[in-house]
Enzyme design. Sequence first.
Site, PDB file in Angstrom:
ATOM      1  N   SER A 160       0.949  -1.436   0.013  1.00 58.17           N
ATOM      2  CA  SER A 160       0.127  -0.081  -0.052  1.00 58.17           C
ATOM      3  C   SER A 160       0.927   1.247  -0.196  1.00 58.17           C
ATOM      4  CB  SER A 160      -0.931   0.099   1.262  1.00 58.17           C
ATOM      5  OG  SER A 160      -2.035  -0.872   0.999  1.00 58.17           O
TER       6      SER A 160
ATOM      7  N   LYS B 205       0.255   3.407  -2.859  1.00 59.48           N
ATOM      8  CA  LYS B 205      -0.795   4.262  -3.074  1.00 59.48           C
ATOM      9  C   LYS B 205      -0.398   5.720  -3.055  1.00 59.48           C
ATOM     10  CE  LYS B 205      -4.011   0.920  -0.749  1.00 59.48           C
ATOM     11  NZ  LYS B 205      -4.615   0.421   0.407  1.00 59.48           N
TER      12      LYS B 205
ATOM     13  N   TYR C  65      -3.765  -2.616 -10.137  1.00 61.47           N
ATOM     14  CA  TYR C  65      -3.350  -2.204  -8.920  1.00 61.47           C
ATOM     15  C   TYR C  65      -2.479  -3.344  -7.897  1.00 61.47           C
ATOM     16  CZ  TYR C  65      -4.749  -2.243  -3.878  1.00 61.47           C
ATOM     17  OH  TYR C  65      -4.593  -2.365  -2.364  1.00 61.47           O
TER      18      TYR C  65
ATOM     19  N   TYR D 152      -4.872   3.496   7.954  1.00 57.34           N
ATOM     20  CA  TYR D 152      -6.285   3.320   8.312  1.00 57.34           C
ATOM     21  C   TYR D 152      -6.799   3.257   9.366  1.00 57.34           C
ATOM     22  CZ  TYR D 152      -3.768   0.849   4.390  1.00 57.34           C
ATOM     23  OH  TYR D 152      -2.821   0.388   3.511  1.00 57.34           O
TER      24      TYR D 152
HETATM   25  N1  GLN Z   1      -2.385  -5.422  -1.894  1.00 60.28           N
HETATM   26  C1  GLN Z   1      -2.756  -5.162  -0.676  1.00 60.28           C
HETATM   27  C2  GLN Z   1      -4.465  -5.462  -0.770  1.00 60.28           C
HETATM   28  O1  GLN Z   1      -4.983  -4.577  -1.689  1.00 60.28           O
HETATM   29  C3  GLN Z   1      -2.507  -3.981   0.065  1.00 60.28           C
HETATM   30  C4  GLN Z   1      -3.022  -3.414   1.442  1.00 60.28           C
HETATM   31  C5  GLN Z   1      -2.102  -2.818   2.285  1.00 60.28           C
HETATM   32  O2  GLN Z   1      -0.892  -2.922   2.229  1.00 60.28           O
HETATM   33  N2  GLN Z   1      -2.702  -2.493   3.366  1.00 60.28           N
HETATM   34  O3  GLN Z   1      -4.949  -5.985   0.172  1.00 60.28           O
END
Ligand code: GLN
Length: 307
Positions: free
Chosen positions: A63, A66, A191, A243
């Site tokens: 993530s 992102k 993604y 999060y």
């Molecule tokens: N590729 C992971 C997912 O989509 C990324 C989630 C993360 O790093 N929090 O579940």
Amino acid sequence: MDYQAVLEEIYAEIQPELGRGKVADYIPALSKVDPQQFAFSIITEKGEAYHVGDAQKNFSIQSISKLFTFTLALDIYSKSLYERVGVEPSGTPFNSLVQLEYEHGKPRNPFINAGALVITDSLISHYQDDYKAFEKIIGFIRDIADDQSISFDPEVSTSEMENGYRNLSLAHLMKSFDNLDNDPRTVVQTYFKQCAMSMSTEKLSRAMLYLANGGTDPLTGKKYITPPQTRRINAVMLTCGHYDASGEFAFHVGLPGKSGVGGGIVAVVPGKMGISVWSPALNKYGNSHAGTLALQKFVEKSGLSIF
Ligand code: GLN
């Protein structure tokens, strides 16, 4: 300040915490990673770099990617991006579906999975092709890290696609609300490839410098985004980067930061440095247990916090 000494102290103190927590076994390719590993890297705006642990070992950035796609999309779409994705903390886990239904397919922020999928979708639309969009994402990451050898691990993205039921659900739900332009499967696949980018803490801390310096790389002089855009990305990192543990991260660490389920965390001290830490075992929120603690120790020892 003797940053190397600070990092060495953290490295010694963190040893009993290594391996506490759980690696991201919902992605089979990541379940094989040794949970005991640890690395911590910082680089100042002058280019002075300090490391401890396995700082050159590549891991799956997940993530953290992102952050890079958000930067690219903000540069392309500017404020109109926020018509499709918000900037409020979600208070829910990164892959949650419930809020998305209540809120008619508009994700709370670019860092939960739903928001990141919208961002990737917007890049595919802009570049008119998923491969071209992914080339741009890789190219941008290579530029900000100043390392053209960076790539992704197809074993990780394939493994995630084979088990990507939740992300596919998020994409289909958003499509039903008309908040996805492209084919949900294509968006999810792209993604997963960006999540599978392989980088070390050395490279990731380097990649953070443009965010520490108002959108311009202080070492190469390349301008990527404007200072106001940089402030906004850093603000969203602080409020949403971890999060449903973002409040706790702000409380204990107090730096804009972004985590990934590969166990990596990046952070920024605005005007000063880029930081990256890695340890694969995760806490219940899906953030690196030892990594979070190490950052907390770094802030306590160095006094570098935005508060
Ligand atoms: N590729 C992971 C997912 O989509 C990324 C989630 C993360 O790093 N929090 O579940």
